[in-house]
Design an enzyme around this catalytic site. Structure first.
Site, PDB file in Angstrom:
ATOM      1  N   CYS A  46       0.843  -1.195   0.000  1.00 14.91           N
ATOM      2  CA  CYS A  46       0.000   0.000   0.000  1.00 14.91           C
ATOM      3  C   CYS A  46       0.882   1.249   0.000  1.00 14.91           C
ATOM      4  O   CYS A  46       1.807   1.365   0.814  1.00 14.91           O
ATOM      5  CB  CYS A  46      -0.890  -0.015   1.237  1.00 14.91           C
ATOM      6  SG  CYS A  46      -1.835   1.500   1.472  1.00 14.91           S
ATOM      7  N   CYS A  49       0.403   3.058   3.629  1.00 11.88           N
ATOM      8  CA  CYS A  49       0.786   2.476   4.925  1.00 11.88           C
ATOM      9  C   CYS A  49       1.779   1.328   4.831  1.00 11.88           C
ATOM     10  O   CYS A  49       2.258   0.848   5.858  1.00 11.88           O
ATOM     11  CB  CYS A  49      -0.445   2.023   5.696  1.00 11.88           C
ATOM     12  SG  CYS A  49      -1.129   0.445   5.140  1.00 11.88           S
ATOM     13  N   CYS A  95      -7.355  -0.885   1.112  1.00 15.81           N
ATOM     14  CA  CYS A  95      -6.364  -1.461   2.023  1.00 15.81           C
ATOM     15  C   CYS A  95      -7.044  -1.791   3.351  1.00 15.81           C
ATOM     16  O   CYS A  95      -7.724  -0.948   3.928  1.00 15.81           O
ATOM     17  CB  CYS A  95      -5.227  -0.466   2.242  1.00 15.81           C
ATOM     18  SG  CYS A  95      -4.042  -1.000   3.501  1.00 15.81           S
ATOM     19  N   CYS A  98      -5.389   0.640   6.293  1.00 13.85           N
ATOM     20  CA  CYS A  98      -5.567   2.099   6.383  1.00 13.85           C
ATOM     21  C   CYS A  98      -6.779   2.607   5.618  1.00 13.85           C
ATOM     22  O   CYS A  98      -7.073   3.791   5.653  1.00 13.85           O
ATOM     23  CB  CYS A  98      -4.305   2.818   5.911  1.00 13.85           C
ATOM     24  SG  CYS A  98      -4.036   2.799   4.129  1.00 13.85           S
ATOM     25  N   CYS A 118      -7.566  -4.834 -10.526  1.00 14.38           N
ATOM     26  CA  CYS A 118      -7.121  -3.725 -11.369  1.00 14.38           C
ATOM     27  C   CYS A 118      -6.762  -2.574 -10.436  1.00 14.38           C
ATOM     28  O   CYS A 118      -7.640  -2.012  -9.776  1.00 14.38           O
ATOM     29  CB  CYS A 118      -8.289  -3.362 -12.292  1.00 14.38           C
ATOM     30  SG  CYS A 118      -7.889  -2.144 -13.531  1.00 14.38           S
TER      31      CYS A 118
END
Ligand code: FE
Length: 130
Positions: A46, A49, A95, A98, A118
């Site tokens: 991510c 985070c 995510c 976060c 995607c």
């Protein structure tokens, strides 16, 4: 770990383009992402985070213009949410740590999963692993 929920901190640390995609559910232009053609071995985390999301061994060229994966790296890394912002109903990827926006998942991917994750390049950071 950085406190990814601290919005002021994220605004300072991310570029305006990253912030827009991750925190305001933006979409980068197709074929613009720097990780689209990345073929190195490693993990995709991510961009906000650092949570591990995808792995290079499950990346494929979907022709869509966005980095595409046929599975996640770890089943708890990502949550999905219904996205009704377009007439076409889509499933948003966020995510799990976060809550940042990553992209969407579709049912037209390759075997064995049939899924196409995607994902915006701007939502990801790449960590090379040999
Ligand atoms: Fe995150």
């Amino acid at each position: 770990m950085v406190d990814a929920m601290n919005d002021d901190e994220l605004r300072k640390r991310l570029t305006p383009e990253q912030y827009h995609v991750l925190r305001e559910k933006g979409t980068e232009p197709a074929f613009s992402g720097k990780l689209l053609h990345n073929k190195k071995k490693g993990v995709y985390v991510c961009g906000a985070c650092g949570n591990e999301l995808f792995s290079s061994d499950k990346k494929f060229d979907s022709g869509s213009g966005w980095p595409s994966f046929w599975d996640v790296a770890n089943p708890t890394g990502i949550n999905t949410k219904p996205d009704r912002s377009l007439v076409l109903k889509r499933t948003e990827l966020v995510c799990s740590r976060c809550g940042s926006h990553l992209g969407h998942v579709f049912d037209d991917g390759p075997k064995p999963t049939g899924k196409r994750y995607c994902v915006n390049s701007l939502s990801l950071a790449f960590e090379e692993r040999k």
